[in-house]
Scaffold this motif. Sequence first.
Motif, PDB file in Angstrom:
ATOM      1  N   LYS A   1      40.991  49.783  50.243  1.00 53.91           N
ATOM      2  CA  LYS A   1      42.068  49.533  51.299  1.00 53.91           C
ATOM      3  C   LYS A   1      41.433  48.993  52.544  1.00 53.91           C
ATOM      4  N   PHE A   2      40.258  49.132  52.768  1.00 54.40           N
ATOM      5  CA  PHE A   2      39.712  48.644  53.920  1.00 54.40           C
ATOM      6  C   PHE A   2      38.775  47.141  53.635  1.00 54.40           C
ATOM      7  N   ASP A   3      38.872  46.910  52.394  1.00 57.81           N
ATOM      8  CA  ASP A   3      37.853  45.615  51.886  1.00 57.81           C
ATOM      9  C   ASP A   3      38.758  44.582  52.272  1.00 57.81           C
ATOM     10  N   GLN A   4      37.963  43.485  52.312  1.00 52.49           N
ATOM     11  CA  GLN A   4      38.188  42.092  52.611  1.00 52.49           C
ATOM     12  C   GLN A   4      38.066  41.329  51.355  1.00 52.49           C
ATOM     13  N   LEU A   5      39.035  40.222  51.261  1.00 56.18           N
ATOM     14  CA  LEU A   5      38.820  39.298  49.853  1.00 56.18           C
ATOM     15  C   LEU A   5      37.523  38.498  50.372  1.00 56.18           C
ATOM     16  N   GLY A   6      36.620  38.477  49.190  1.00 56.53           N
ATOM     17  CA  GLY A   6      35.403  37.676  49.347  1.00 56.53           C
ATOM     18  C   GLY A   6      34.298  38.475  49.939  1.00 56.53           C
ATOM     19  N   LYS A   7      34.336  39.531  50.165  1.00 58.82           N
ATOM     20  CA  LYS A   7      33.216  40.629  50.696  1.00 58.82           C
ATOM     21  C   LYS A   7      32.770  41.584  49.630  1.00 58.82           C
ATOM     22  N   THR A   8      33.575  41.678  48.557  1.00 56.59           N
ATOM     23  CA  THR A   8      33.042  42.563  47.445  1.00 56.59           C
ATOM     24  C   THR A   8      32.763  41.623  46.295  1.00 56.59           C
TER      25      THR A   8
ATOM     26  N   ARG B   1      53.348  49.274  39.370  1.00 58.50           N
ATOM     27  CA  ARG B   1      52.081  48.432  39.860  1.00 58.50           C
ATOM     28  C   ARG B   1      50.916  49.832  39.973  1.00 58.50           C
ATOM     29  N   GLY B   2      51.207  51.063  39.781  1.00 53.38           N
ATOM     30  CA  GLY B   2      50.034  51.920  39.665  1.00 53.38           C
ATOM     31  C   GLY B   2      49.888  52.522  40.934  1.00 53.38           C
ATOM     32  N   SER B   3      50.980  52.506  42.080  1.00 52.69           N
ATOM     33  CA  SER B   3      50.939  53.053  43.353  1.00 52.69           C
ATOM     34  C   SER B   3      49.665  53.249  44.033  1.00 52.69           C
ATOM     35  N   ARG B   4      49.345  52.295  44.987  1.00 55.91           N
ATOM     36  CA  ARG B   4      47.911  52.219  45.492  1.00 55.91           C
ATOM     37  C   ARG B   4      48.290  52.404  47.051  1.00 55.91           C
ATOM     38  N   ASP B   5      47.246  52.743  47.707  1.00 57.52           N
ATOM     39  CA  ASP B   5      47.544  53.010  49.206  1.00 57.52           C
ATOM     40  C   ASP B   5      47.613  51.576  49.906  1.00 57.52           C
ATOM     41  N   ARG B   6      48.434  51.566  51.207  1.00 54.94           N
ATOM     42  CA  ARG B   6      48.423  50.402  51.852  1.00 54.94           C
ATOM     43  C   ARG B   6      46.891  50.019  52.407  1.00 54.94           C
ATOM     44  N   PHE B   7      46.473  48.585  52.545  1.00 53.38           N
ATOM     45  CA  PHE B   7      45.530  48.243  53.218  1.00 53.38           C
ATOM     46  C   PHE B   7      45.587  48.445  54.444  1.00 53.38           C
ATOM     47  N   ALA B   8      44.486  48.721  55.159  1.00 55.34           N
ATOM     48  CA  ALA B   8      44.262  49.092  56.329  1.00 55.34           C
ATOM     49  C   ALA B   8      43.210  48.474  57.068  1.00 55.34           C
TER      50      ALA B   8
END
Length: 494
Positions: A375-382, A327-334
Amino acid sequence: MDEERETLQRIVSTLVNKNDEIRNFIDMLNHTLSNVQVNSFHAISELNEEFDGLYSVLHEMKESMANTIQQEEARKIQALQDQLRQCSCALENSEELLELAVRSLDIKDPVELLEAARLIKDSVTVASAFRLSLKPKVSDSMTHMMVDFTLEKQMLQAVKFLPVPKAPEIDVAACLVADNCITMSWRMPEEDSRIDHFVLEYRKTNFDGPPRLKGEQRWELVDYIKATQYTLSGLKFDTKYMNLRVQACNKAVAGEYSDPVTLETKAFVFSLDSTSSHLNLKVEDTYVEWDSTGGKSQEKIKGKENKNTSNTASPKRSTNSPRASARGSRDRFAGESYTVLGDTAIESGQHYWEVRAQKDCKSYSVGVTYRNLGKFDQLGKTNSSWCIHINSWLQATFSAKHNNKAKTLDIPIPDRIGVYCDFDGGQLSFYNASSKALLHTFRTKFTQPLLPGFMIWFGGLTVTTGLQVPSAVKTLQKSENGLGGSTSSLNNVA
């Protein structure tokens, strides 16, 4: 000497093996012989039962038809006896009148003779003998109660042992795959009135064409189908195809299976990517649950690890697993981005999945996003994520969100939400999964692969995948597209 001994030993070993084979074969023959006797006894018993049943039916028919003849006899006898009684009474009255008339002829007094003649005339006028029908009310014929069993005898003489049914023929053109159901239709190559039922077998596969000998799942069976059509419902289409075949059965034996057919079962299947979900989320395949202690406990573990081995990466952030690497190894959401994404990207086509929230959910979002969600973004706010958001913390709110803008949806919040994504058509729609009523539609041009996205705070979400686009949704899409549709004010071309 040793060579001869070794050769003799090989001969002895060969003879021992051969003797064992012969003994085993003798045992098999004895077992087969015993089975032939047992099965023959059962066949004769069943034959006797069938003939006893036939005799019983004939005996019942004979009694019923004999009873009908007796009833007809009784009816006719009663009618003739009634007519006999009427005739006897009429004859008796007529004879009395005749005797009276003869005596009256000897009367000399003209006045008395005239009076007697008048009385006799009046009596004759009302006499029953002159109103009586001299034709029998019923016939003595009983020929209409005769039977002719010539045809039945010919049919009985033609009775043979039950033949093995022929293999059915699947009508591929009439088979339908829709709404996670498969409707199968078949026919017999020739009419066979002795077919008792059909058996349908199916199994999932990832291979197009005929079934393969290896690497296939086992057949699932549906027995005692009386019609020549059957619908398999409630299926999860987590493979690309399904093999199906049908066999016909009479009371005694099952026939050969039909030529199997392979039908495409196209559906979108994904799991939740636990490797990149927020630490406060507990993820298991297609279920995500808020865990209030997860973040804190992990922070403590992480702090200790960083303190002891500052140059060692946290196990929670390890990307050595195959799934994480794929999956491309991404950081966890925080932070407050309590988010988890699907592990399979959408790059083309039309797809559908459903989400059910637990009743105690305080806040959750359902939508899609590009891979670049921070990682700090929320759905719908970008500007690269779209979702609908439900908040029931203090006051229930229902809204559609994109690019940090929200549109309130003044409609009841459904128990299940259906998500329809038409990547090529640039459309993302949300539905009441139960009624298929449209909740909201985003229209845009997707320029990157999309990942299903979910945010939750308190409670849990269950995601159902392997679903086809429902027919009701397809109909609504055609209707909406035909009318041109309205573009949401939240939509931007990304």
